[in-house]
Design a protein around this motif. Structure first.
Motif, PDB file in Angstrom:
ATOM      1  N   VAL A   7       0.437  -1.611  -0.038  1.00 42.44           N
ATOM      2  CA  VAL A   7      -0.123   0.188   0.164  1.00 42.44           C
ATOM      3  C   VAL A   7       0.899   1.388   0.329  1.00 42.44           C
ATOM      4  O   VAL A   7       1.321   2.037   1.078  1.00 42.44           O
ATOM      5  CB  VAL A   7      -1.036   0.209   1.156  1.00 42.44           C
ATOM      6  N   GLU A   8       0.566   2.248  -0.896  1.00 42.38           N
ATOM      7  CA  GLU A   8       1.805   2.842  -1.444  1.00 42.38           C
ATOM      8  C   GLU A   8       1.104   3.862  -2.709  1.00 42.38           C
ATOM      9  O   GLU A   8       0.959   3.661  -3.269  1.00 42.38           O
ATOM     10  CB  GLU A   8       3.169   2.743  -1.831  1.00 42.38           C
ATOM     11  N   ASP A   9       1.215   5.147  -2.120  1.00 42.13           N
ATOM     12  CA  ASP A   9       0.538   6.160  -3.453  1.00 42.13           C
ATOM     13  C   ASP A   9       1.471   6.834  -4.224  1.00 42.13           C
ATOM     14  O   ASP A   9       1.572   7.291  -5.244  1.00 42.13           O
ATOM     15  CB  ASP A   9      -0.233   7.314  -2.186  1.00 42.13           C
ATOM     16  N   LEU A  55      -0.614   8.112   3.444  1.00 41.73           N
ATOM     17  CA  LEU A  55      -1.350   8.068   2.957  1.00 41.73           C
ATOM     18  C   LEU A  55      -2.182   9.173   2.447  1.00 41.73           C
ATOM     19  O   LEU A  55      -3.086  10.015   3.299  1.00 41.73           O
ATOM     20  CB  LEU A  55      -2.138   7.204   2.855  1.00 41.73           C
ATOM     21  N   PRO A  56      -3.482   9.333   1.558  1.00 45.89           N
ATOM     22  CA  PRO A  56      -3.914  11.095   1.197  1.00 45.89           C
ATOM     23  C   PRO A  56      -5.190  10.458   1.929  1.00 45.89           C
ATOM     24  O   PRO A  56      -5.816   8.942   1.386  1.00 45.89           O
ATOM     25  CB  PRO A  56      -3.776  11.126  -0.189  1.00 45.89           C
ATOM     26  N   TRP A  57      -6.323  11.262   1.894  1.00 47.34           N
ATOM     27  CA  TRP A  57      -7.609  11.344   2.414  1.00 47.34           C
ATOM     28  C   TRP A  57      -7.571  10.245   3.786  1.00 47.34           C
ATOM     29  O   TRP A  57      -8.490  10.531   4.895  1.00 47.34           O
ATOM     30  CB  TRP A  57      -8.024  10.107   1.052  1.00 47.34           C
ATOM     31  N   MET A  58      -6.586   9.050   3.604  1.00 46.95           N
ATOM     32  CA  MET A  58      -7.461   8.380   5.313  1.00 46.95           C
ATOM     33  C   MET A  58      -5.957   7.182   5.140  1.00 46.95           C
ATOM     34  O   MET A  58      -5.665   6.683   4.023  1.00 46.95           O
ATOM     35  CB  MET A  58      -8.057   7.003   4.630  1.00 46.95           C
ATOM     36  N   ASP A  59      -5.167   7.847   6.018  1.00 47.62           N
ATOM     37  CA  ASP A  59      -4.011   7.468   6.418  1.00 47.62           C
ATOM     38  C   ASP A  59      -4.150   6.039   6.832  1.00 47.62           C
ATOM     39  O   ASP A  59      -4.767   5.469   7.344  1.00 47.62           O
ATOM     40  CB  ASP A  59      -3.273   9.144   7.451  1.00 47.62           C
ATOM     41  N   GLY A  60      -2.348   5.479   6.479  1.00 46.44           N
ATOM     42  CA  GLY A  60      -1.588   3.784   6.812  1.00 46.44           C
ATOM     43  C   GLY A  60      -2.705   3.594   8.259  1.00 46.44           C
ATOM     44  O   GLY A  60      -2.888   2.370   8.564  1.00 46.44           O
ATOM     45  N   TRP A  61      -2.988   5.032   9.584  1.00 49.05           N
ATOM     46  CA  TRP A  61      -3.434   4.966  10.733  1.00 49.05           C
ATOM     47  C   TRP A  61      -4.382   3.522  10.638  1.00 49.05           C
ATOM     48  O   TRP A  61      -4.670   2.288  11.209  1.00 49.05           O
ATOM     49  CB  TRP A  61      -3.135   4.974  11.551  1.00 49.05           C
ATOM     50  N   GLU A  62      -4.865   4.501  10.076  1.00 47.73           N
ATOM     51  CA  GLU A  62      -6.340   4.447  10.345  1.00 47.73           C
ATOM     52  C   GLU A  62      -6.832   3.235   9.246  1.00 47.73           C
ATOM     53  O   GLU A  62      -7.619   2.272   9.341  1.00 47.73           O
ATOM     54  CB  GLU A  62      -7.446   5.499   9.440  1.00 47.73           C
ATOM     55  N   VAL A  63      -6.362   3.033   8.167  1.00 44.72           N
ATOM     56  CA  VAL A  63      -6.723   1.479   7.274  1.00 44.72           C
ATOM     57  C   VAL A  63      -5.901   0.721   8.349  1.00 44.72           C
ATOM     58  O   VAL A  63      -7.459  -0.074   8.119  1.00 44.72           O
ATOM     59  CB  VAL A  63      -5.516   1.756   5.925  1.00 44.72           C
ATOM     60  N   THR A  64      -5.615   0.560   8.892  1.00 46.59           N
ATOM     61  CA  THR A  64      -4.397  -0.834   9.769  1.00 46.59           C
ATOM     62  C   THR A  64      -5.987  -0.969  10.138  1.00 46.59           C
ATOM     63  O   THR A  64      -6.106  -2.024  10.839  1.00 46.59           O
ATOM     64  CB  THR A  64      -3.314  -0.557  10.279  1.00 46.59           C
ATOM     65  N   ARG A  65      -6.169   0.276  11.357  1.00 44.51           N
ATOM     66  CA  ARG A  65      -7.781  -0.127  11.928  1.00 44.51           C
ATOM     67  C   ARG A  65      -8.913  -0.260  11.526  1.00 44.51           C
ATOM     68  O   ARG A  65      -8.739  -1.489  12.078  1.00 44.51           O
ATOM     69  CB  ARG A  65      -7.658   0.895  12.743  1.00 44.51           C
ATOM     70  N   ARG A  66      -8.823   0.175  10.294  1.00 39.87           N
ATOM     71  CA  ARG A  66     -10.063  -0.683   9.495  1.00 39.87           C
ATOM     72  C   ARG A  66      -9.924  -2.475   9.752  1.00 39.87           C
ATOM     73  O   ARG A  66     -10.806  -3.536   9.843  1.00 39.87           O
ATOM     74  CB  ARG A  66     -10.266  -0.228   8.790  1.00 39.87           C
ATOM     75  N   LEU A  67      -9.062  -2.491   8.826  1.00 35.46           N
ATOM     76  CA  LEU A  67      -8.687  -3.791   8.823  1.00 35.46           C
ATOM     77  C   LEU A  67      -8.425  -5.650  10.170  1.00 35.46           C
ATOM     78  O   LEU A  67      -8.822  -6.208  10.040  1.00 35.46           O
ATOM     79  CB  LEU A  67      -7.306  -3.868   7.874  1.00 35.46           C
ATOM     80  N   LYS A  68      -8.313  -4.232  10.941  1.00 32.34           N
ATOM     81  CA  LYS A  68      -7.732  -4.819  12.261  1.00 32.34           C
ATOM     82  C   LYS A  68      -9.434  -5.381  12.923  1.00 32.34           C
ATOM     83  O   LYS A  68      -9.376  -6.002  13.772  1.00 32.34           O
ATOM     84  CB  LYS A  68      -6.991  -4.402  12.881  1.00 32.34           C
ATOM     85  N   GLU A  69     -10.063  -4.774  12.367  1.00 32.62           N
ATOM     86  CA  GLU A  69     -11.764  -4.816  12.988  1.00 32.62           C
ATOM     87  C   GLU A  69     -13.081  -5.491  12.156  1.00 32.62           C
ATOM     88  O   GLU A  69     -13.357  -6.366  12.224  1.00 32.62           O
ATOM     89  CB  GLU A  69     -12.544  -3.245  12.985  1.00 32.62           C
TER      90      GLU A  69
END
Length: 124
Positions: A7-9, A55-69
């Motif tokens: 995951v890389e912009d 990452l723009p718009w939704m940073d990698g921290w938020e993406v990770t949190r969503r994936l972990k949920e």
């Protein structure tokens, strides 16, 4: 063959990391933003996700949190990747649910070593 979701912009960074991992025998799937990362993680169920945190718009921290949920992706190890290094980045990675943290560096061996430690090296 172990599969990595990268995951890389930044196109140049994607090209470099893809070449490095394919050279070492990994299959690489690419996402350029958080939404596509979530979708591809669900669809492909990779062995590991290498997550740019800037990452723009939704940073990698938020993406990770969503994936972990999400039940289908919660067990996939995520390695956070950032140009900003230091203990703060490592602590933030741990609190987001990441299995590791690596600096975007000119030493590609360090990133490959981190991935191999988590999911193993591809067999020849």
């Amino acid at each position: 063959m172990p599969q990595i979701l990268l995951v890389e912009d930044e196109p140049d960074h994607r090209t470099i990391y893809r070449a490095i991992f394919e050279h070492h025998g990994y299959q690489v799937v690419e996402a350029t933003d958080g939404d596509s990362a979530v979708r591809l993680a669900e669809d492909h169920r990779p062995d590991l996700i290498l997550m740019d945190v800037g990452l723009p718009w939704m940073d990698g921290w938020e993406v990770t949190r969503r994936l972990k949920e999400m039940p289908r992706t919660a067990a996939i190890p995520v390695v956070a990747m950032s140009a900003h290094v230091g203990s703060e980045g490592e602590a933030r990675a741990a609190s987001a649910g990441c299995a590791g943290f690596v600096a975007k560096t000119v030493n590609p061996g360090a990133v490959v070593d981190t991935v191999a430690a988590l999911i193993g090296a591809p067999s020849s």
